[in-house]
Design a protein around this motif. Structure first.
Motif, PDB file in Angstrom:
ATOM      1  N   VAL A   1       5.178  -6.060  -9.385  1.00 20.07           N
ATOM      2  CA  VAL A   1       4.365  -7.749  -8.952  1.00 20.07           C
ATOM      3  C   VAL A   1       4.676  -8.301 -10.666  1.00 20.07           C
ATOM      4  CG1 VAL A   1       2.330  -8.146  -9.027  1.00 20.07           C
ATOM      5  CG2 VAL A   1       2.511  -5.992  -7.727  1.00 20.07           C
ATOM      6  N   LEU A   2       5.362  -7.409 -11.796  1.00 15.93           N
ATOM      7  CA  LEU A   2       5.842  -8.450 -12.635  1.00 15.93           C
ATOM      8  C   LEU A   2       6.476  -8.497 -12.469  1.00 15.93           C
ATOM      9  CD1 LEU A   2       4.069  -8.321 -15.796  1.00 15.93           C
ATOM     10  CD2 LEU A   2       5.840  -5.876 -15.729  1.00 15.93           C
ATOM     11  N   SER A   3       7.654  -7.852 -12.013  1.00 16.13           N
ATOM     12  CA  SER A   3       9.053  -8.487 -11.824  1.00 16.13           C
ATOM     13  C   SER A   3       9.593  -9.543 -10.536  1.00 16.13           C
ATOM     14  CB  SER A   3       9.736  -7.838 -12.148  1.00 16.13           C
ATOM     15  OG  SER A   3      10.113  -6.200 -10.581  1.00 16.13           O
ATOM     16  N   SER A   4       8.408  -9.765  -9.582  1.00 16.36           N
ATOM     17  CA  SER A   4       8.068 -10.451  -8.606  1.00 16.36           C
ATOM     18  C   SER A   4       8.004 -11.829  -9.546  1.00 16.36           C
ATOM     19  CB  SER A   4       7.631 -10.239  -7.452  1.00 16.36           C
ATOM     20  OG  SER A   4       6.073 -10.041  -7.941  1.00 16.36           O
ATOM     21  N   GLY A   5       7.237 -11.878 -10.133  1.00 15.12           N
ATOM     22  CA  GLY A   5       6.273 -13.258 -10.683  1.00 15.12           C
ATOM     23  C   GLY A   5       5.368 -13.160  -9.529  1.00 15.12           C
ATOM     24  N   LEU A   6       4.544 -12.775  -8.644  1.00 17.27           N
ATOM     25  CA  LEU A   6       3.330 -12.727  -8.088  1.00 17.27           C
ATOM     26  C   LEU A   6       2.277 -12.864  -9.528  1.00 17.27           C
ATOM     27  CD1 LEU A   6       3.512  -9.960  -5.113  1.00 17.27           C
ATOM     28  CD2 LEU A   6       3.185 -12.722  -5.516  1.00 17.27           C
ATOM     29  N   LEU A   7       2.376 -11.980 -10.235  1.00 17.04           N
ATOM     30  CA  LEU A   7       1.032 -12.420 -11.170  1.00 17.04           C
ATOM     31  C   LEU A   7       1.205 -13.744 -11.787  1.00 17.04           C
ATOM     32  CD1 LEU A   7       1.069  -8.748 -13.492  1.00 17.04           C
ATOM     33  CD2 LEU A   7       0.201  -9.461 -11.625  1.00 17.04           C
ATOM     34  N   HIS A   8       2.104 -14.080 -11.972  1.00 13.30           N
ATOM     35  CA  HIS A   8       2.327 -15.712 -12.780  1.00 13.30           C
ATOM     36  C   HIS A   8       2.100 -16.489 -10.966  1.00 13.30           C
ATOM     37  CE1 HIS A   8       4.500 -15.197 -16.781  1.00 13.30           C
ATOM     38  NE2 HIS A   8       5.013 -14.031 -16.583  1.00 13.30           N
TER      39      HIS A   8
ATOM     40  N   SER B   1       0.768  -1.310  -0.008  1.00 11.54           N
ATOM     41  CA  SER B   1      -0.216  -0.143   0.019  1.00 11.54           C
ATOM     42  C   SER B   1       0.499   1.490  -0.159  1.00 11.54           C
ATOM     43  CB  SER B   1      -1.149  -0.084   1.243  1.00 11.54           C
ATOM     44  OG  SER B   1      -0.281   0.021   2.563  1.00 11.54           O
ATOM     45  N   SER B   2       2.720   1.320  -0.040  1.00 14.30           N
ATOM     46  CA  SER B   2       3.646   2.362   0.854  1.00 14.30           C
ATOM     47  C   SER B   2       3.519   2.362  -0.979  1.00 14.30           C
ATOM     48  CB  SER B   2       4.449   2.125   1.442  1.00 14.30           C
ATOM     49  OG  SER B   2       5.039   1.247   0.491  1.00 14.30           O
ATOM     50  N   LEU B   3       3.106   2.063  -2.069  1.00 15.01           N
ATOM     51  CA  LEU B   3       3.433   2.006  -3.237  1.00 15.01           C
ATOM     52  C   LEU B   3       3.341   2.696  -4.620  1.00 15.01           C
ATOM     53  CD1 LEU B   3       4.904  -1.655  -4.052  1.00 15.01           C
ATOM     54  CD2 LEU B   3       6.904   0.625  -3.161  1.00 15.01           C
ATOM     55  N   LYS B   4       3.457   3.617  -4.733  1.00 17.11           N
ATOM     56  CA  LYS B   4       2.777   4.657  -6.023  1.00 17.11           C
ATOM     57  C   LYS B   4       2.285   3.468  -7.476  1.00 17.11           C
ATOM     58  CE  LYS B   4       3.822   8.854  -4.587  1.00 17.11           C
ATOM     59  NZ  LYS B   4       2.283   9.814  -4.216  1.00 17.11           N
ATOM     60  N   GLY B   5       1.358   3.774  -8.048  1.00 23.14           N
ATOM     61  CA  GLY B   5       1.211   2.527  -9.182  1.00 23.14           C
ATOM     62  C   GLY B   5       1.909   2.019 -10.441  1.00 23.14           C
ATOM     63  N   PHE B   6       2.217   3.756 -10.945  1.00 19.85           N
ATOM     64  CA  PHE B   6       3.990   2.659 -11.964  1.00 19.85           C
ATOM     65  C   PHE B   6       4.829   1.585 -10.843  1.00 19.85           C
ATOM     66  CE2 PHE B   6       8.389   3.329 -13.175  1.00 19.85           C
ATOM     67  CZ  PHE B   6       8.318   2.033 -14.615  1.00 19.85           C
ATOM     68  N   GLU B   7       4.999   2.155  -9.690  1.00 21.21           N
ATOM     69  CA  GLU B   7       5.888   1.164  -8.936  1.00 21.21           C
ATOM     70  C   GLU B   7       5.289  -0.080  -8.097  1.00 21.21           C
ATOM     71  OE1 GLU B   7       6.495   4.063  -5.705  1.00 21.21           O
ATOM     72  OE2 GLU B   7       8.351   4.674  -6.621  1.00 21.21           O
ATOM     73  N   LEU B   8       4.203  -0.318  -8.216  1.00 23.03           N
ATOM     74  CA  LEU B   8       3.626  -1.311  -7.551  1.00 23.03           C
ATOM     75  C   LEU B   8       3.326  -2.165  -8.747  1.00 23.03           C
ATOM     76  CD1 LEU B   8       1.951  -3.063  -5.726  1.00 23.03           C
ATOM     77  CD2 LEU B   8       0.043  -2.202  -6.392  1.00 23.03           C
ATOM     78  N   GLY B   9       2.501  -1.664 -10.307  1.00 22.83           N
ATOM     79  CA  GLY B   9       2.776  -3.311 -11.212  1.00 22.83           C
ATOM     80  C   GLY B   9       4.122  -2.795 -11.601  1.00 22.83           C
ATOM     81  N   LYS B  10       5.219  -2.029 -11.775  1.00 26.60           N
ATOM     82  CA  LYS B  10       6.558  -2.871 -12.055  1.00 26.60           C
ATOM     83  C   LYS B  10       7.166  -3.936 -11.011  1.00 26.60           C
ATOM     84  CE  LYS B  10      11.192  -0.953 -12.768  1.00 26.60           C
ATOM     85  NZ  LYS B  10      12.243  -0.221 -13.676  1.00 26.60           N
TER      86      LYS B  10
ATOM     87  N   ASP C   1       3.431 -14.152 -20.645  1.00 24.69           N
ATOM     88  CA  ASP C   1       4.310 -14.995 -20.850  1.00 24.69           C
ATOM     89  C   ASP C   1       4.961 -13.801 -22.392  1.00 24.69           C
ATOM     90  OD1 ASP C   1       4.773 -17.093 -19.452  1.00 24.69           O
ATOM     91  OD2 ASP C   1       2.976 -18.801 -20.767  1.00 24.69           O
ATOM     92  N   ARG C   2       3.704 -13.355 -22.793  1.00 25.33           N
ATOM     93  CA  ARG C   2       4.088 -13.051 -24.352  1.00 25.33           C
ATOM     94  C   ARG C   2       4.998 -11.297 -23.914  1.00 25.33           C
ATOM     95  NH1 ARG C   2      -0.773 -13.923 -26.476  1.00 25.33           N
ATOM     96  NH2 ARG C   2      -1.722 -12.008 -26.243  1.00 25.33           N
ATOM     97  N   LEU C   3       5.316 -11.437 -22.232  1.00 27.59           N
ATOM     98  CA  LEU C   3       5.221  -9.756 -22.039  1.00 27.59           C
ATOM     99  C   LEU C   3       6.578  -9.687 -22.043  1.00 27.59           C
ATOM    100  CD1 LEU C   3       2.842  -8.309 -19.215  1.00 27.59           C
ATOM    101  CD2 LEU C   3       2.786  -7.255 -21.571  1.00 27.59           C
TER     102      LEU C   3
ATOM    103  N   MET D   1       8.542  -2.992 -19.365  1.00 30.14           N
ATOM    104  CA  MET D   1       7.191  -1.712 -18.719  1.00 30.14           C
ATOM    105  C   MET D   1       8.373  -0.449 -18.454  1.00 30.14           C
ATOM    106  SD  MET D   1       5.454  -2.649 -16.634  1.00 30.14           S
ATOM    107  CE  MET D   1       5.068  -1.491 -15.148  1.00 30.14           C
ATOM    108  N   GLU D   2       8.042   0.299 -19.073  1.00 31.26           N
ATOM    109  CA  GLU D   2       8.134   2.163 -18.278  1.00 31.26           C
ATOM    110  C   GLU D   2       6.447   2.697 -18.537  1.00 31.26           C
ATOM    111  OE1 GLU D   2      10.911   3.021 -19.144  1.00 31.26           O
ATOM    112  OE2 GLU D   2      11.945   1.290 -20.540  1.00 31.26           O
ATOM    113  N   ASP D   3       6.995   3.524 -17.782  1.00 30.77           N
ATOM    114  CA  ASP D   3       6.202   4.221 -16.934  1.00 30.77           C
ATOM    115  C   ASP D   3       5.109   5.270 -18.125  1.00 30.77           C
ATOM    116  OD1 ASP D   3       6.991   6.335 -18.475  1.00 30.77           O
ATOM    117  OD2 ASP D   3       8.279   7.117 -16.340  1.00 30.77           O
ATOM    118  N   SER D   4       4.236   5.929 -17.504  1.00 28.65           N
ATOM    119  CA  SER D   4       3.311   6.349 -19.432  1.00 28.65           C
ATOM    120  C   SER D   4       3.573   7.472 -20.175  1.00 28.65           C
ATOM    121  CB  SER D   4       1.871   7.056 -18.263  1.00 28.65           C
ATOM    122  OG  SER D   4       2.794   8.389 -17.488  1.00 28.65           O
ATOM    123  N   ARG D   5       5.182   7.667 -20.294  1.00 28.51           N
ATOM    124  CA  ARG D   5       5.689   8.393 -21.158  1.00 28.51           C
ATOM    125  C   ARG D   5       5.538   7.188 -22.406  1.00 28.51           C
ATOM    126  NH1 ARG D   5      11.015  10.030 -18.638  1.00 28.51           N
ATOM    127  NH2 ARG D   5      10.460   7.509 -17.295  1.00 28.51           N
ATOM    128  N   LEU D   6       5.289   5.976 -22.920  1.00 27.88           N
ATOM    129  CA  LEU D   6       5.027   5.267 -23.706  1.00 27.88           C
ATOM    130  C   LEU D   6       3.419   5.363 -24.108  1.00 27.88           C
ATOM    131  CD1 LEU D   6       7.524   2.430 -22.770  1.00 27.88           C
ATOM    132  CD2 LEU D   6       7.707   4.282 -24.430  1.00 27.88           C
TER     133      LEU D   6
END
Length: 522
Positions: A15-22, A4-13, A250-252, A257-262
């Motif tokens: 969780v994606l890199s942690s393997g929690l999504l898989h 809960s202490s993370l910003k939106g981009f930080e949280l997404g990045k 798997d395709r990702l 994984m970038e912030d909203s500038r992309l």
């Protein structure tokens, strides 16, 4: 880590890199597969997976067909605390609406499964365990509802759960989004959505962080309007729940994984415009989020005090006389923090030209009104503890006076619904406890024969009439009738003083113990 202490981009990045999504998707797939072999599959499936580092709770539900009108319907929240598990998402003027299929599934499992699950997860959180709550499609919507319900009883000092959903229908309307926009709860949700396959019902609005997936990249974003623009793909089957997010993940390629500038230029441009307008509109209020946590602690203090049959006003008074616990000491510090913020804000508004005094917009006026009703009683307790008299005339801080004045000038009339449960209600008159203290002083004078008896009795009768009017209008919190409250102390003294020569609607109400049912929904 507390998600809960993370910003939106930080949280997404993260969780994606942690393997929690898989991991979350694999657990969902595992439970789905086990249910597929059952002859008779119940509507909602729930399973707890105990991992080494965290506990994963999975919700699964049958697919829903969007062509069926019921599956895009909404249910307005109403009823008492016992009847409505999401009563905390309603206010005096606002009742949120929830996605009907998700709400019905939640209610169907409420008594049999969810109460026990909630108790178990609270115990894990108290043990500093990480808890992941997840689900896909409609199962993810129910997981979101369950997480909101769980968060309402998670103490501020505990870790918060993280809710991860996959391709789930949005669960609430714009009112729910507004309630959660500046809430710590908002940061506990990560919604994974495949852009081209996630139909959007415009009657529902997003909250939390969204990880929006395209063919080979993803974007982490928590701007609600941008989420609505980027989603809205058409699932040709019109069936939500058939997408294999394992293949999507798997395709990702995590390196993109970038912030909203992309993001698409016009979407970004509109995001920037909204951000700038919001900054200009609330420039003077930018520190409001800094005190949000302190207000949460004070609200929790109120809930804990009620369980002791004392009420937070009297508990704080007791603390001032002799410190009870570190928690009470912390609340005193947090009271000073929020007072400093609102004093400073009011002073800043008063310095502005009359034409520019539109600073406190409706949302901020409600925040100021809630603050005044919650915190001023604690200042009153401190004032009388230090020997003060006549608080309303001589001891009240100007910033309370101005917040009350500005709120009344907006002519915002609170709804006094006779059906509403008042258990978590704040008394309308934030100076109520000063009137109780003055009445106690008068009662003491009568007992010691200090002063003219008739004059003193008239004062007590006026106080009685003041209280009865608030009871009649349902403008006073049931907390005043708690066994150890100062108000009940006054009533016991007053009852003896008037015995045999005075009766009224109020005295009948108290003598017949009708206050025991006061505040319950009719």
């Amino acid at each position: 880590m507390d998600f809960s202490s993370l910003k939106g981009f930080e949280l997404g990045k993260l969780v994606l890199s942690s393997g929690l999504l898989h991991i979350s998707w694999n657990k969902i797939s595992e439970l789905r597969a086990s249910r597929a072999h059952q002859v008779q599959t119940p509507g909602l499936g729930i399973k707890i997976f105990q991992e080494t580092k965290y506990t994963v709770v999975v919700f699964v539900a049958p697919p829903i067909n969007l062509s069926c009108p019921l599956n895009s319907a909404s249910t307005i929240l109403s009823g008492t605390k016992d009847q409505n598990p999401f009563h905390f998402l309603c206010s005096e003027k606002i009742s949120s609406s929830l996605h009907t299929p998700a709400f019905q599934l939640f209610v169907s499992a409420y008594n049999n499964n969810l109460l026990h699950l909630k108790s178990k997860l609270l115990h894990l959180l108290e043990s500093k365990e990480h808890v992941i709550i997840t689900g896909a499609a409609l199962g993810g919507s129910v997981a979101s509802l369950f997480t909101l319900w769980l968060l309402e009883t998670v103490e501020p000092t505990l870790k918060r759960p993280l809710c991860i959903t996959f391709g789930s229908p949005l669960i609430g309307d714009a009112k729910l989004q507004e309630i959660l926009e500046n809430s710590l709860r908002n940061s506990c949700f990560l919604h994974v959505a495949y852009a081209s396959q996630t139909p959007i019902n415009t009657d529902f609005k997003p909250f939390g962080t969204f990880l929006i997936c395209f063919d080979s990249e993803c974007i982490s974003i928590d701007d609600p309007e941008a989420v609505m623009e980027l989603l809205g793909g058409t699932n040709t089957d019109q069936v939500v729940g058939l997408i294999d997010y394992g293949k999507v993940l798997d395709r990702l390629d995590q390196t993109v994984m970038e912030d909203s500038r992309l993001m698409i230029d016009d979407v970004i441009s509109r995001m920037d415009e909204r951000a700038e307008k919001k900054k200009l509109r609330y420039d003077q209020l930018k520190k409001l989020n800094d005190i949000k946590i302190s207000m949460i602690y004070i609200e929790w203090y109120k809930k804990k005090s009620k369980k002791e049959k004392t009420g937070y006003y009297d508990r704080f008074k007791t603390h001032l006389a002799s410190s009870v616990s570190p928690f009470d000491i912390d609340i005193e510090k947090r009271k000073r923090e929020v007072n400093d913020y609102w004093r400073s804000l009011v002073e800043e508004v008063e310095k502005k030209p009359q034409s520019e005094k539109s600073l406190l917009k409706t949302r901020s006026l409600f925040s100021g009104n809630n603050y005044r009703r919650m915190v001023e009683p604690l200042d009153i307790a401190e004032y009388y503890h230090n020997g003060g008299r006549e608080y309303r005339a001589s001891g009240r801080s100007r910033h309370y006076v101005m917040l009350e004045k500005w709120f009344k000038e907006e002519k915002i009339e609170p709804v006094r619904c006779v059906k509403r449960d008042l258990s978590d209600f704040l008394t309308f008159d934030s100076c109520f406890w000063s009137e109780v203290e003055e009445a106690l002083i008068v009662s003491k004078c009568l007992q010691t024969q200090e002063g003219e008896r008739e004059v003193l009795l008239r004062k007590l009768v006026r106080f009685e009439e003041y209280v009865w009017e608030m009871i009649r209008k349902r403008e006073v919190s049931p907390e005043i009738f708690l066994e150890k409250s100062s108000f009940m102390k006054w009533w016991k003294e007053y009852k003896e003083i008037i015995k045999g020569f005075h009766s009224s609607h109020f005295t009948k109400f108290m003598n017949d113990r009708m206050y025991e049912s006061y505040g319950q929904a009719c």
